[in-house]
Design a protein around this motif. Structure first.
Motif, short mmCIF file in Angstrom:
data_model
loop_
_atom_site.label_atom_id
_atom_site.label_comp_id
_atom_site.label_asym_id
_atom_site.label_seq_id
_atom_site.Cartn_x
_atom_site.Cartn_y
_atom_site.Cartn_z
N ALA A 173 0.84 -1.21 0.00
CA ALA A 173 0.00 0.00 0.00
C ALA A 173 0.87 1.26 0.00
CB ALA A 173 -0.91 -0.01 1.23
N LYS A 174 1.97 1.22 0.76
CA LYS A 174 2.87 2.37 0.80
C LYS A 174 3.51 2.61 -0.56
CE LYS A 174 6.86 4.23 3.28
NZ LYS A 174 7.87 3.98 4.35
N ASN A 175 3.97 1.53 -1.21
CA ASN A 175 4.57 1.65 -2.54
C ASN A 175 3.56 2.19 -3.54
OD1 ASN A 175 7.03 0.68 -1.66
ND2 ASN A 175 6.57 -1.45 -2.21
N HIS A 176 2.31 1.73 -3.43
CA HIS A 176 1.25 2.19 -4.32
C HIS A 176 1.00 3.68 -4.13
CE1 HIS A 176 -2.22 2.01 -6.92
NE2 HIS A 176 -3.01 2.47 -5.96
N ARG A 177 0.96 4.13 -2.87
CA ARG A 177 0.75 5.56 -2.60
C ARG A 177 1.91 6.38 -3.15
NH1 ARG A 177 -1.02 3.54 2.43
NH2 ARG A 177 1.01 4.02 3.38
N ASN A 178 3.14 5.86 -2.99
CA ASN A 178 4.30 6.58 -3.49
C ASN A 178 4.25 6.73 -5.01
OD1 ASN A 178 5.33 6.86 -0.91
ND2 ASN A 178 6.68 5.09 -1.06
N ARG A 179 3.83 5.65 -5.69
CA ARG A 179 3.73 5.72 -7.15
C ARG A 179 2.66 6.72 -7.60
NH1 ARG A 179 4.50 0.01 -6.84
NH2 ARG A 179 2.25 -0.32 -7.02
N LEU A 180 1.54 6.73 -6.88
CA LEU A 180 0.48 7.69 -7.21
C LEU A 180 0.96 9.12 -7.02
CD1 LEU A 180 -2.70 5.99 -5.68
CD2 LEU A 180 -2.12 6.24 -8.10
N GLN A 181 1.68 9.36 -5.92
CA GLN A 181 2.19 10.71 -5.66
C GLN A 181 3.19 11.14 -6.72
OE1 GLN A 181 3.69 10.43 -1.66
NE2 GLN A 181 1.65 10.46 -0.72
N GLU A 182 4.07 10.20 -7.10
CA GLU A 182 5.05 10.51 -8.13
C GLU A 182 4.38 10.78 -9.47
OE1 GLU A 182 8.43 11.48 -9.91
OE2 GLU A 182 8.17 11.11 -7.76
N ALA A 183 3.36 9.99 -9.78
CA ALA A 183 2.62 10.21 -11.03
C ALA A 183 1.92 11.56 -11.01
CB ALA A 183 1.60 9.10 -11.24
N SER A 184 1.38 11.92 -9.84
CA SER A 184 0.69 13.21 -9.71
C SER A 184 1.68 14.36 -9.89
CB SER A 184 0.02 13.30 -8.34
OG SER A 184 -0.61 14.54 -8.17
N ARG A 185 2.88 14.24 -9.29
CA ARG A 185 3.88 15.29 -9.44
C ARG A 185 4.35 15.41 -10.89
NH1 ARG A 185 5.59 13.38 -4.24
NH2 ARG A 185 7.00 11.88 -5.21
N ALA A 186 4.52 14.25 -11.54
CA ALA A 186 4.95 14.26 -12.94
C ALA A 186 3.90 14.92 -13.83
CB ALA A 186 5.21 12.83 -13.41
N ALA A 187 2.62 14.65 -13.52
CA ALA A 187 1.54 15.24 -14.31
C ALA A 187 1.51 16.75 -14.13
CB ALA A 187 0.20 14.63 -13.89
N ARG A 188 1.76 17.19 -12.89
CA ARG A 188 1.78 18.64 -12.65
C ARG A 188 2.94 19.30 -13.38
NH1 ARG A 188 0.36 17.19 -7.29
NH2 ARG A 188 2.55 17.44 -6.64
N ARG A 189 4.11 18.63 -13.38
CA ARG A 189 5.27 19.20 -14.05
C ARG A 189 5.06 19.31 -15.56
NH1 ARG A 189 8.23 15.94 -10.34
NH2 ARG A 189 8.43 14.30 -11.91
N SER A 190 4.46 18.28 -16.13
CA SER A 190 4.24 18.29 -17.58
C SER A 190 3.18 19.31 -17.97
CB SER A 190 3.84 16.91 -18.07
OG SER A 190 2.58 16.53 -17.50
N GLY A 191 2.31 19.66 -17.06
CA GLY A 191 1.24 20.61 -17.38
C GLY A 191 1.60 22.04 -17.07
N GLU A 192 2.80 22.29 -16.53
CA GLU A 192 3.21 23.65 -16.20
C GLU A 192 3.46 24.46 -17.48
OE1 GLU A 192 6.63 23.24 -13.79
OE2 GLU A 192 5.51 22.76 -11.95
N LYS A 193 3.02 25.72 -17.49
CA LYS A 193 3.23 26.60 -18.63
C LYS A 193 4.54 27.36 -18.43
CE LYS A 193 -1.68 27.29 -19.53
NZ LYS A 193 -2.75 28.30 -19.64
N PRO A 194 5.29 27.67 -19.52
CA PRO A 194 6.52 28.44 -19.38
C PRO A 194 6.23 29.83 -18.87
CG PRO A 194 5.90 28.22 -21.69
CD PRO A 194 4.99 27.33 -20.91
N SER A 195 7.16 30.41 -18.11
CA SER A 195 6.97 31.75 -17.58
C SER A 195 7.01 32.79 -18.70
CB SER A 195 8.06 32.06 -16.56
OG SER A 195 9.33 32.04 -17.16
N LYS A 196 6.52 34.01 -18.45
CA LYS A 196 6.44 35.05 -19.48
C LYS A 196 7.83 35.42 -19.99
CE LYS A 196 2.15 37.15 -17.86
NZ LYS A 196 1.53 38.39 -17.33
N GLY A 197 8.84 35.37 -19.11
CA GLY A 197 10.18 35.76 -19.52
C GLY A 197 10.77 34.84 -20.56
N HIS A 198 10.23 33.66 -20.75
CA HIS A 198 10.76 32.71 -21.71
C HIS A 198 9.95 32.65 -22.98
CE1 HIS A 198 12.76 31.36 -18.04
NE2 HIS A 198 13.70 30.84 -18.86
N ARG A 199 8.87 33.43 -23.05
CA ARG A 199 8.06 33.43 -24.26
C ARG A 199 8.75 34.21 -25.38
NH1 ARG A 199 1.91 34.56 -22.05
NH2 ARG A 199 1.66 32.54 -20.99
#
Length: 200
Positions: A173-199
């Protein structure tokens, strides 16, 4: 399996050693009672009980020590004394790397007689029958110590398997929770928009 059963108490501490395996006839190796006078100071009473338990541990070399789990009663002083003896027994076993198992009175009664509400007379009678003794162990503290030992012989392996399965389930159960958290963090990172200074 060799089990040292201890029915903790200051005035009378029951001790019994049983050899056996689940599904096979258990055998009483030795049974006795350690007594200490009520007028003796508490540290000395604990010392007397501890010294005798040490002798039994060294003489019989049990694989497990089974102790009755202390429950609150109306007589607080009795409960305190019982808890203190339990602590001494657990410490002495731990110093020898001997596992300690705690069983409630109802667990012991149910294992021995089939009823968690059996009285001391019924428990003594069943212990006598199970171990093939000529006469019931006396006093009741001695019979209770043997009952604890028999209870662990019969229930110990099952409880160990349950605990092992529970540990594995918790790890999964702990390993499963860790994988879910990691997947959630990865999803947030991939969905982040570039800052205005880099446009561009």
């Amino acid at each position: 399996m060799r089990v040292l059963g201890v029915d903790p108490g200051l005035t009378r501490c029951g001790i019994g050693v049983v050899d056996g395996e689940r599904g096979r006839r258990a055998r009483c190796v030795e049974v006795g009672v350690v007594r200490t006078p009520a007028e003796t100071e508490l540290p000395r009473r604990l010392q007397v009980v501890g010294e005798e338990v040490e002798r039994w541990l060294d003489r019989h070399r049990p694989e497990v020590v089974a102790v009755e789990r202390v429950f609150s009663q109306h007589n607080v002083s009795t409960v305190m004394g019982t808890a203190q003896v339990s602590g001494v027994v657990a410490l002495l076993a731990a110093q020898r790397d001997v596992p300690v198992a705690f069983h409630t009175p109802s667990e012991v009664k149910a294992a021995i007689s089939g009823s968690g509400r059996a009285d001391k007379k019924q428990v003594a009678a069943m212990v006598t029958k199970i171990l093939g003794l000529d006469t019931p162990p006396k006093p009741a503290d001695a019979a209770d110590a043997l009952a604890l030992a028999v209870c662990h012989v019969w229930r110990g392996p099952m409880l160990a398997r349950i605990a092992e399965a529970q540990t594995r389930a918790e790890a999964l159960a702990k390993n499963h929770r860790n994988r879910l958290q990691e997947a959630s963090r990865a999803a947030r990172r991939s969905g982040e928009k570039p800052s205005k200074g880099h446009r561009r």
